[in-house]
Scaffold this active site. Structure first.
Site, PDB file in Angstrom:
ATOM      1  N   HIS A  72      -2.510 -24.349  15.244  1.00  0.00           N
ATOM      2  CA  HIS A  72      -1.083 -24.148  15.557  1.00  0.00           C
ATOM      3  C   HIS A  72      -0.605 -25.140  16.624  1.00  0.00           C
ATOM      4  O   HIS A  72       0.226 -24.805  17.465  1.00  0.00           O
ATOM      5  CB  HIS A  72      -0.818 -22.714  16.025  1.00  0.00           C
ATOM      6  N   ASN A 144       2.083 -14.478  11.411  1.00  0.00           N
ATOM      7  CA  ASN A 144       2.253 -15.613  10.503  1.00  0.00           C
ATOM      8  C   ASN A 144       3.372 -15.314   9.519  1.00  0.00           C
ATOM      9  O   ASN A 144       3.843 -14.169   9.429  1.00  0.00           O
ATOM     10  CB  ASN A 144       0.956 -15.868   9.717  1.00  0.00           C
ATOM     11  N   TYR A 358      -7.693 -15.599  22.539  1.00  0.00           N
ATOM     12  CA  TYR A 358      -6.449 -16.237  23.000  1.00  0.00           C
ATOM     13  C   TYR A 358      -6.435 -16.483  24.505  1.00  0.00           C
ATOM     14  O   TYR A 358      -6.125 -17.586  24.957  1.00  0.00           O
ATOM     15  CB  TYR A 358      -5.233 -15.409  22.558  1.00  0.00           C
TER      16      TYR A 358
HETATM   17 FE1  HDD Z   1      -4.690 -17.242  15.859  1.00  0.00          FE
HETATM   18  C1  HDD Z   1      -3.129 -19.516  17.799  1.00  0.00           C
HETATM   19  C2  HDD Z   1      -1.694 -16.443  14.355  1.00  0.00           C
HETATM   20  C3  HDD Z   1      -6.304 -15.162  13.651  1.00  0.00           C
HETATM   21  C4  HDD Z   1      -7.553 -17.767  17.509  1.00  0.00           C
HETATM   22  N1  HDD Z   1      -2.789 -17.862  16.032  1.00  0.00           N
HETATM   23  C5  HDD Z   1      -2.338 -18.797  16.923  1.00  0.00           C
HETATM   24  C6  HDD Z   1      -0.919 -18.932  16.800  1.00  0.00           C
HETATM   25  C7  HDD Z   1      -0.524 -18.073  15.818  1.00  0.00           C
HETATM   26  C8  HDD Z   1      -1.696 -17.393  15.341  1.00  0.00           C
HETATM   27  C9  HDD Z   1       0.880 -17.864  15.321  1.00  0.00           C
HETATM   28  C10 HDD Z   1      -0.050 -19.875  17.598  1.00  0.00           C
HETATM   29  C11 HDD Z   1       0.473 -19.230  18.847  1.00  0.00           C
HETATM   30  C12 HDD Z   1       1.434 -20.134  19.551  1.00  0.00           C
HETATM   31  O1  HDD Z   1       2.519 -20.366  19.007  1.00  0.00           O
HETATM   32  O2  HDD Z   1       1.079 -20.617  20.607  1.00  0.00           O
HETATM   33  N2  HDD Z   1      -4.124 -16.099  14.269  1.00  0.00           N
HETATM   34  C13 HDD Z   1      -2.845 -15.818  13.886  1.00  0.00           C
HETATM   35  C14 HDD Z   1      -2.856 -14.769  12.902  1.00  0.00           C
HETATM   36  C15 HDD Z   1      -4.149 -14.424  12.696  1.00  0.00           C
HETATM   37  C16 HDD Z   1      -4.951 -15.246  13.566  1.00  0.00           C
HETATM   38  C17 HDD Z   1      -1.617 -14.201  12.261  1.00  0.00           C
HETATM   39  C18 HDD Z   1      -4.737 -13.394  11.785  1.00  0.00           C
HETATM   40  C19 HDD Z   1      -4.098 -12.378  11.357  1.00  0.00           C
HETATM   41  N3  HDD Z   1      -6.587 -16.605  15.593  1.00  0.00           N
HETATM   42  C20 HDD Z   1      -7.050 -15.714  14.666  1.00  0.00           C
HETATM   43  C21 HDD Z   1      -8.435 -15.421  14.917  1.00  0.00           C
HETATM   44  C22 HDD Z   1      -8.791 -16.144  16.036  1.00  0.00           C
HETATM   45  C23 HDD Z   1      -7.615 -16.883  16.433  1.00  0.00           C
HETATM   46  C24 HDD Z   1      -9.285 -14.475  14.102  1.00  0.00           C
HETATM   47  C25 HDD Z   1     -10.115 -16.218  16.747  1.00  0.00           C
HETATM   48  C26 HDD Z   1     -11.024 -15.298  16.725  1.00  0.00           C
HETATM   49  N4  HDD Z   1      -5.265 -18.505  17.319  1.00  0.00           N
HETATM   50  C27 HDD Z   1      -6.490 -18.511  17.879  1.00  0.00           C
HETATM   51  C28 HDD Z   1      -6.606 -19.461  19.046  1.00  0.00           C
HETATM   52  C29 HDD Z   1      -5.157 -19.994  19.167  1.00  0.00           C
HETATM   53  C30 HDD Z   1      -4.463 -19.321  18.006  1.00  0.00           C
HETATM   54  C31 HDD Z   1      -7.694 -20.435  18.956  1.00  0.00           C
HETATM   55  C32 HDD Z   1      -4.984 -21.503  19.213  1.00  0.00           C
HETATM   56  C33 HDD Z   1      -4.036 -21.778  20.329  1.00  0.00           C
HETATM   57  C34 HDD Z   1      -3.786 -20.498  20.942  1.00  0.00           C
HETATM   58  O3  HDD Z   1      -4.548 -19.543  20.336  1.00  0.00           O
HETATM   59  O4  HDD Z   1      -3.021 -20.284  21.837  1.00  0.00           O
HETATM   60  O5  HDD Z   1      -7.015 -18.794  20.177  1.00  0.00           O
END
Ligand code: HDD
Length: 707
Positions: A72, A144, A358
């Site tokens: 993202h 999402n 997160y």
């Molecule tokens: Fe995630 C970012 C949505 C599963 C780990 N995720 C991130 C963002 C969105 C989502 C919209 C961007 C946030 C922003 O605008 O800063 N993610 C989801 C959805 C998931 C999902 C809808 C499942 C239903 N995500 C998910 C899992 C993990 C992560 C299972 C880890 C175990 N997601 C992350 C992250 C991020 C992230 C690596 C990357 C940057 C951030 O968090 O801030 O931690």
């Protein structure tokens, strides 16, 4: 917050810096005499180490970049408010959801796979994150635009991300899932079948961030004053409807305007076309947890709206662009692991895993544990605890106490329970289980809801899905991967598999590939299982097909194709009608600068055929006048209208402009309902009506124009 005052933007405004009328200073506030030249030993001599003004400037510049989000990374955001409109006080004690409450928020929309500078129009899932700055602390709904996920357990998140990101040896392709590693992973993971269908559908190429749905994905819990839980799913419903672009169009937009979605959101807010979504919930009493043919805790499943209807509980309005992209959109730190009283997690194993990831990533990305103190992340109700120090600390804690219990600070900050107040409390759910590293057998049906999704699509949407799979799998070089994915498609719908198979030159295998089975059996002792009978086999809510009667053209962009000598009346006829409907007419001419009308008047035009392309507009209109002679010699004009036709858009022609169709590639298609001629009826009314239906998708089937 009952009033409309936005506490968050007021808080942010305290940090705004305005350079107007100010002399330039160093970071220490020292007025700078000359910021162009380094300090040197003589005109032609070496630079001097004592030049602290140079060092101040460069040392900061050298540290301007921070790690982009691991997923993202590419996103666009805006401030807004949420107004709660329904009485759900018996279901949740969350104050910001109580009827009449207005809460400031910041929303960020993103693509998943591409880097920070990648195109907006990639075929991808879109992130839909909202941070509510409530009176009880920040609440983040990090969802999402697709209601299900690729994997069921957070342990596999790094794997799915590594698979979709550019391949590690050559860092290709950028912002695309159409490559070997992604489909290798997906074809070994039948649990991703449902989401891969959504990803191959038009949901993954939205027309606008303002025209997509959002989903919390997981089942969460609401808790009321008595601590009683109700399962809840969150849905954001856009007031402008749900719309996509065509795939070929998406690819071209990426060239013409890689910032297409970002620009669209920004411009809409600047123009006062404030985007709005209704927040709806599906509520499931705790005792109904086991009532469905699927498991509520499985993030690869939806709850069809036919089984649990949506209840609208409020509206989000985005009404202010960020002042500074980095300070706000980049530094905002979302975290689905932080809740406010009245909301709790369910035991969805994907959600449980997110709770850790997160905050951990923000600590890294934003350089330490004080990211909560950045203006965009600060709660509006303040934070009071004994956490202290660390890089970039901004709060200045008074006194000598930073521990609990204490008597020296009269026990403050106090625990809510000690004063009879109610702070955040988790659901006191009874758990009696053995520790296992494994998966519930109730998660093992991977194809029923994928089938439900496919069968709920209109014919053109099915066609788009078939084309998308064919495109993506054609880009995969490994023939085994192609075949393995085809075997999965065959489990979902034999016709889907057959048609994709024709495009790949492969007969779909009847059974799942042995490798797919081997990996699935690692998670499920019995695999495949006999799927439980689904409650329904079609759900109209899953299709994006729309009825023009219910559509709107509010905030749409219509190109008015002109040249010098154009008839002003013919321009104004359409422009005024569009304005009344809330759409925006944009004049495009053979040159920018002053356009000369037939009546001698002039108007400043900012766009020409050199800079513009039809893919960035929703429809086009050619007025008549002396401009027709010019346009008939203008290849870029014909490129514009041919492409608009190819991408199923409405094209209107004033009477004197109709002859231009004869020179176009759709010259045999005057009877097409989207080619609207002034000589044949009420052009303006018909044009607007067709635009309300978004596109004339059945035109595509015949592949009438090859541009
Ligand atoms: Fe995630 C970012 C949505 C599963 C780990 N995720 C991130 C963002 C969105 C989502 C919209 C961007 C946030 C922003 O605008 O800063 N993610 C989801 C959805 C998931 C999902 C809808 C499942 C239903 N995500 C998910 C899992 C993990 C992560 C299972 C880890 C175990 N997601 C992350 C992250 C991020 C992230 C690596 C990357 C940057 C951030 O968090 O801030 O931690």
């Amino acid at each position: 917050m009952k009033s409309k005052e936005n506490k968050k933007t007021k808080q942010i405004d305290q940090h705004l810096v305005n350079n107007a009328d100010k002399g330039m200073t160093s970071n220490d506030g020292v007025l700078i005499h000359d910021n162009n030249n380094t300090l040197k030993a003589g005109d032609r001599g070496p630079s001097l180490l004592e030049d602290f003004i140079y060092q101040d400037k460069l040392a900061h510049f050298d540290r301007e970049r921070i790690p982009e989000r691991v997923v993202h990374a590419r996103g666009s955001g805006a401030h807004g408010i949420f107004e709660a409109t329904a009485d759900i006080s018996s279901i949740t004690r969350a104050k910001f959801l109580q009827k009449g409450t207005v809460t400031p928020l910041f929303a960020r929309f993103s693509t998943v796979a591409g880097f920070k500078g990648s195109t907006d129009l990639a075929r991808d899932v879109r992130g839909f994150s909202v941070k509510f700055y409530t009176e009880e602390g920040n609440y983040d709904l990090v969802g999402n635009n697709i209601p299900v996920f690729f994997i069921q357990d957070a342990m596999q998140f790094p794997d799915v991300v590594h698979a979709v990101k550019p391949e590690p040896n050559n860092e290709m392709p950028q912002a695309a899932s159409a490559h070997d590693t992604f489909w290798d992973f997906i074809s070994l993971m039948p649990e991703s079948a449902h989401m891969s269908l959504w990803l191959m559908s038009d949901r993954a190429i939205p027309r606008s961030l303002r025209m997509m749905e959002g989903f919390g994905v997981h089942t969460f819990k609401f808790l009321n004053d008595q601590g009683k839980a109700t399962f809840v799913k969150f849905h954001w419903k856009p007031r402008l409807g749900v719309h996509s672009v065509a795939w070929q169009e998406a690819q071209k937009i990426s060239g013409y305007d890689a910032d297409f979605h970002r620009r669209d959101l920004w411009e809409a807010i600047e123009k006062g076309d404030f985007p709005q979504w209704d927040l709806a919930v599906q509520l499931i009493p705790e005792e109904d947890e086991m009532k469905f043919s699927f498991d509520l805790l499985d993030p690869t499943k939806i709850i069809p709206e036919e089984l649990v209807p949506l209840k609208i509980i409020g509206t989000m309005t985005l009404n202010r662009n960020p002042e500074n992209f980095f300070a706000e959109t980049e530094q905002i730190a979302f975290d689905p692991g932080r809740l406010v009283p009245g909301i709790d997690f369910s035991n969805d194993p994907l959600l449980q895993g997110r709770v850790f990831s997160y905050a951990d990533t923000q600590n890294y990305r934003l350089g330490g544990p004080n990211f909560h103190e950045l203006p965009i992340n600060r709660p509006v109700n303040g934070k009071f605890n004994n956490q202290k120090d660390g890089f970039g600390r901004q709060d200045i804690l008074k006194g000598n106490v930073s521990y609990f219990p204490n008597s020296l600070a009269e026990g403050c900050p106090y625990h809510a329970m000690l004063k009879g107040e109610k702070g955040f409390e988790s659901h006191s759910e009874k758990i009696d289980a053995k520790k296992i590293r494994g998966r519930s057998p109730s998660f093992a049906d991977h194809f029923t809801q994928a089938r439900l999704f496919f069968q709920s699509q209109s014919e053109y949407e099915k066609e788009h899905i078939i084309n998308a799979y064919s495109f993506e799998l054609s880009k995969v070089k490994d023939l085994n991967v192609r075949k393995r994915e085809l075997a999965i498609l065959n489990q979902i719908d034999p016709n889907l598999a057959k048609q994709v198979g024709v495009n790949l030159g492969i007969e779909p295998p009847k059974e799942l590939d042995p490798l797919t089975l081997q990996f699935a059996r690692q998670n499920f002792e019995k695999y495949p299982i006999k799927a439980p009978k689904p409650e329904i086999t079609k759900s109209s809510a899953l299709s994006m097909a729309i009825n023009p009667e219910e559509g709107t053209i509010k905030s749409r962009k219509v190109a008015i194709l002109v040249a010098d000598g154009v008839n002003k009346k013919s321009v104004d006829l359409m422009r005024n009608a569009l304005q009344k409907e809330g759409a925006h007419a944009v004049l495009i001419s053979t040159h920018v600068g002053n356009l000369k009308y037939n009546d001698g008047s002039e108007e400043l035009v900012q766009f020409s055929y050199l800079t513009e392309a039809s893919v960035c507009y929703d429809a086009c209109y050619t007025p008549d006048g002396d401009s027709i002679a010019v346009l008939s010699q203008e290849p870029d004009y014909f490129q514009f209208i041919n492409e608009a036709f190819r991408h199923c858009k409405a094209l209107a022609f004033a009477k004197g402009a109709e002859e231009l169709i004869d020179k176009s590639l759709f010259n045999n298609e005057k009877k097409d309902k989207g080619v609207i001629l002034e000589s044949q009826g009420n052009m303006v009314k018909d044009f607007i009506y067709i635009m309300k239906g978004h596109r004339i998708w059945d035109r595509e089937k015949a592949r009438k124009v090859a541009v």
